[in-house]
Write a protein that holds these residues in place. Structure first.
Motif, short mmCIF file in Angstrom:
data_model
loop_
_atom_site.label_atom_id
_atom_site.label_comp_id
_atom_site.label_asym_id
_atom_site.label_seq_id
_atom_site.Cartn_x
_atom_site.Cartn_y
_atom_site.Cartn_z
N ALA A 206 0.81 -1.22 0.00
CA ALA A 206 0.00 0.00 0.00
C ALA A 206 0.84 1.26 0.00
N THR A 207 2.02 1.20 0.60
CA THR A 207 2.91 2.38 0.65
C THR A 207 3.88 2.42 -0.52
N GLY A 208 3.73 1.51 -1.46
CA GLY A 208 4.56 1.53 -2.66
C GLY A 208 6.03 1.27 -2.40
N GLY A 209 6.33 0.56 -1.31
CA GLY A 209 7.71 0.23 -0.99
C GLY A 209 8.51 1.38 -0.42
N LEU A 210 7.85 2.48 -0.06
CA LEU A 210 8.56 3.63 0.47
C LEU A 210 9.06 3.39 1.89
N LEU A 211 8.39 2.50 2.64
CA LEU A 211 8.86 2.12 3.96
C LEU A 211 9.93 1.05 3.82
N ARG A 212 11.04 1.21 4.51
CA ARG A 212 12.14 0.23 4.42
C ARG A 212 11.77 -1.00 5.23
N TRP A 213 11.49 -2.09 4.53
CA TRP A 213 11.05 -3.31 5.20
C TRP A 213 12.15 -3.92 6.05
N ASP A 214 13.43 -3.72 5.66
CA ASP A 214 14.52 -4.35 6.41
C ASP A 214 14.60 -3.80 7.84
N LEU A 215 14.45 -2.48 7.99
CA LEU A 215 14.47 -1.89 9.34
C LEU A 215 13.27 -2.35 10.16
N LEU A 216 12.10 -2.33 9.53
CA LEU A 216 10.87 -2.69 10.25
C LEU A 216 10.86 -4.17 10.64
N LEU A 217 11.54 -4.99 9.89
CA LEU A 217 11.65 -6.41 10.23
C LEU A 217 12.73 -6.68 11.27
N CYS A 218 13.90 -6.07 11.05
CA CYS A 218 15.07 -6.45 11.84
C CYS A 218 15.11 -5.82 13.23
N VAL A 219 14.76 -4.55 13.34
CA VAL A 219 14.89 -3.86 14.64
C VAL A 219 14.03 -4.52 15.72
N PRO A 220 12.74 -4.82 15.47
CA PRO A 220 11.97 -5.51 16.51
C PRO A 220 12.55 -6.88 16.88
N CYS A 221 13.11 -7.58 15.90
CA CYS A 221 13.72 -8.88 16.19
C CYS A 221 14.95 -8.73 17.07
N VAL A 222 15.74 -7.69 16.82
CA VAL A 222 16.92 -7.42 17.65
C VAL A 222 16.50 -7.05 19.07
N VAL A 223 15.46 -6.23 19.19
CA VAL A 223 14.95 -5.86 20.52
C VAL A 223 14.47 -7.11 21.26
N MET A 224 13.74 -7.96 20.56
CA MET A 224 13.27 -9.20 21.17
C MET A 224 14.42 -10.07 21.64
#
Length: 272
Positions: A206-224
């Motif tokens: 929906a956002t046309g890929g403007l949101l960086r998926w790598d940050l949104l995926l990796c940062v929560p996993c690192v926090v966990m």
């Protein structure tokens, strides 16, 4: 919450998850057998479709009636009402236990089971709420709504991994719910992944890929992972409060990453 001992139906585990993680009176319509509550974590991300969807709807549609900041506050309040502040209670207990219990495992568990909230819990919960509010308020209403829709189920899927990574820190008899979650099988793990990632993929599209998926995926996993290390070092196992705290803190990191991207990506400002 009343628990039936009747024969389980195919939809009972998911039904039990909605009863366990929300305050909807679904038990009035149907009461799953007690055994189903051992697998509710496997459908925790699915519950996130509801709670995240409610937040997204309130932010988006509320923004057409009220200022964006008020819509964000209403969205946070709506989820608190829907869940009965279930996870926030766990976060406060987590801060109290790990803040006031030192390295004494038994003391931490004792504090976390105490229904009273202490200084660490008040301060920690207050800072968390402020960061959550300002992170969502810093984005436009459509982006904030989409972020809420993706963050809730995805971070519940991430937080659910603690159940498979560690044993339960208490005994079943001394647990608050008197039920110990079972570790997810391969099939259940795949199901949780689909539940958690599907809204995320929809939002990226929906956002046309403007949101960086790598940050949104990796940062929560690192926090966990760092929370896992902390919990393992202090308790050598998880509790329900640890699961709730892990979810909220990983979700907060998701929102902060989205806020950072919105602030630094001018194209997102004019999207929608």
């Amino acid at each position: 919450m009343r628990i039936s001992l009747n024969t389980s139906k195919w939809y009972d585990p998911a039904w039990a998850a909605f009863i366990n993680f929300t305050r909807l009176p679904l038990w009035r319509l149907h009461e799953p057998p007690r055994e189903c509550y051992r697998s509710v974590v496997e459908f925790w991300p699915l519950v996130g479709w509801l709670t995240g969807g409610v937040m997204a709807a309130v932010i988006y549609f509320g923004g057409h009636i009220f200022p964006h900041t008020i819509a964000v506050l209403m969205a946070i309040a709506a989820r608190l009402l829907l869940t009965g502040a279930f996870h926030e209670d766990g976060l406060a207990d987590f801060f109290d236990g790990f803040g006031g219990g030192g390295n004494d495992r038994n003391r931490i568990l004792e504090i976390m089971k105490d229904s009273r909230i202490g200084t660490y819990g008040v301060v920690g919960l207050g800072v968390y709420m402020l960061l959550l509010f300002f992170a969502l308020s810093s984005m436009s209403a459509p982006i904030a709504a989409l972020t809420a829709l993706a963050a809730d189920p995805f971070c519940k899927m991430v937080a659910a991994q603690t159940v498979s990574m560690m044993p339960y820190a208490r005994t079943e008899e001394t647990s608050k719910a008197h039920v110990v979650y079972r570790k997810a099988s391969l099939k259940a793990g795949i199901s949780m992944f689909v539940q958690g990632v599907t809204p995320f993929v929809v939002v990226l599209y929906a956002t046309g890929g403007l949101l960086r998926w790598d940050l949104l995926l990796c940062v929560p996993c690192v926090v966990m992972y760092f929370l896992y290390l902390l919990i393992w070092r202090r308790l050598q196992g998880y509790t329900g409060d640890c699961c709730g705290a892990t979810f909220l803190l990983t979700e907060l990191s998701f929102y902060l990453c989205a806020s950072y991207q919105f602030f630094n990506n001018k194209a997102l400002w004019t999207l929608f």
